[in-house]
Motif scaffolding. Structure first.
Motif: not given
Lengths: 229, 229
Positions: A139, A149-150, A154, B70-72, B76-78, B80, B92, B101-102
């Motif tokens: 997890s 990934i983020t 970005q 997830k926000r960077g 801005k959203e990424q 996943i 998780r 975390k998301v």
DNA sequence: CGAGCGATTGAAAAGACTCAACCACCGTGG
DNA sequence: CCACGGTGGTTGAGTCTTTTCAATCGCTCG
């Protein structure tokens, strides 16, 4: 040279084990582990496993560092993770009953123990602590990869490099970071030339120090700022 | 409207459950689940949970789609992952005993069941099939994210868009893909304008069809080729 | 000492982003 | 019923980051 210091490691006294996922294993399970695992010395740039092959067990790194990576188009490596002494590697593919989706290769000399699937999986049923530890670890890594990934999507290369250097600093503990420029570029997800130019910038800004290929972070706070935090 | 069709779903007959991770649950566990879960109707753009909050249980999507993101920097959203009917979401963070975390938000009307942590976790100990299913699922997602990272690092936006559309095609089954341009851009990891231009290209190349915001893939084979496979 | 690989530099090209303006659709309220 | 406002979608132009390609350097290992 690790080779000269090589010896069969005893699970019962192994400090690495006590601090990692296998720390929850007790009593006769430890003996069983001890009897059935094997220890091996690896030279630099040796594969532990390759994308596409089928897992036969799990690797427990005693000493040394390895890269976990995936090949994209044209064979270019993307390094997903760098594992160090104490880390357990390659157990994910064991659960999917599927081929490895990544490869693992030593970055330096390593001592690594191997536990066969048949010896490892049964412990899951009898050992709730091990089971929970693994759930937790999976997890946690999933969350790390969401971050990865983020960042990839970005952040600028400069920001990603700063972030990567901070990660590498953790992995290399007190020692200077010792990776080829190419590996480092494949970790950050950029071209080698771009990486080199940015390292030069960091050096000129006094954030890092470079000795041949070895890099030391001088100003972690500033680095964190560059990374965008 | 789902709202009109809303009813409390019975776990014992739920086809979604039988096909997902909870399919391995049998006998009195099912009754226990049935008695302790709750069913809810969600409108479009409602949060299931937000990054930073603490998980209290797991969501089982009966109907509808949700985005995990997830926000960077700069908010801005990424995106996943996009989850659909049958998927289990948010388990998780339960294992890490840590904050989410998301974030998760509905993309359309949804019917979603909720199972509290206290009711879910004990089942892990008594139900090896559930436990193994979860290990497998976590491992599979970990592999998916390694792919995601590699694509992000090495492929062009055009290639990534092609790949994303193929993924979305799977998720939307026979129906046309129905996502805002912004969400789609945040999934691919690009700017909205870039996404729009590339969609236009695909349309002109006869690979997709666009009806207002709905997109249908006409030539999956060609798309796969564009994606670099 | 020489070969070869990894590291470095420079210049040019490409891909993607930003900014700004405009359009189109949709629901609202007069 | 129509004008209005707003949101999401689209287009164009310019800029900037990053990549690519080519060439050079320099260390290390036979």
């Amino acid at each position: 040279m690790l080779e000269n210091n090589f010896r069969n490691i005893s699970c019962s006294t192994c400090l690495r084990r006590k601090e990692n996922l296998l720390g929850g294993i007790l009593g006769e399970d430890v003996e069983h582990l001890e009897d059935h695992k094997s220890c091996n010395y690896y030279k630099k740039n040796q594969y532990l496993f390759v994308e596409g092959s089928f897992p036969r067990g799990v690797f427990c790194i005693n000493e040394g560092k390895i890269k976990i990576f995936k090949r994209g188009d044209g064979g270019k490596e993307q390094i997903i993770q760098i594992a160090k002494g104490g880390d357990l590697v390659g157990f994910r593919a064991m659960f999917t009953e599927d081929a490895y989706k990544v490869s693992a290769e030593t970055l330096e000399e390593c001592n690594i123990c191997f536990i066969r699937k048949e010896d490892f999986l049964p412990m899951l049923d009898t050992n709730p602590m091990l089971r929970n530890g693994i759930l937790k670890e999976l997890s946690r890594e999933l969350a790390d990869r969401a971050d990865f990934i983020t960042n990839m999507a970005q952040k600028s290369v400069r920001q990603r490099l700063a972030f990567s250097l901070l990660l590498l600093m953790e992995i290399y503990q007190d020692e200077p970071i010792n990776l080829s420029r190419e590996d480092m570029a494949n970790f950050v997800g950029t071209a080698t030339e771009t990486l080199i130019r940015l390292l030069k910038d960091f050096k000129e800004e006094g954030i890092i120090e470079i000795n041949t290929r070895k890099i030391s972070v001088l100003d972690a706070k500033k680095m964190l700022h560059v990374a965008g935090y």
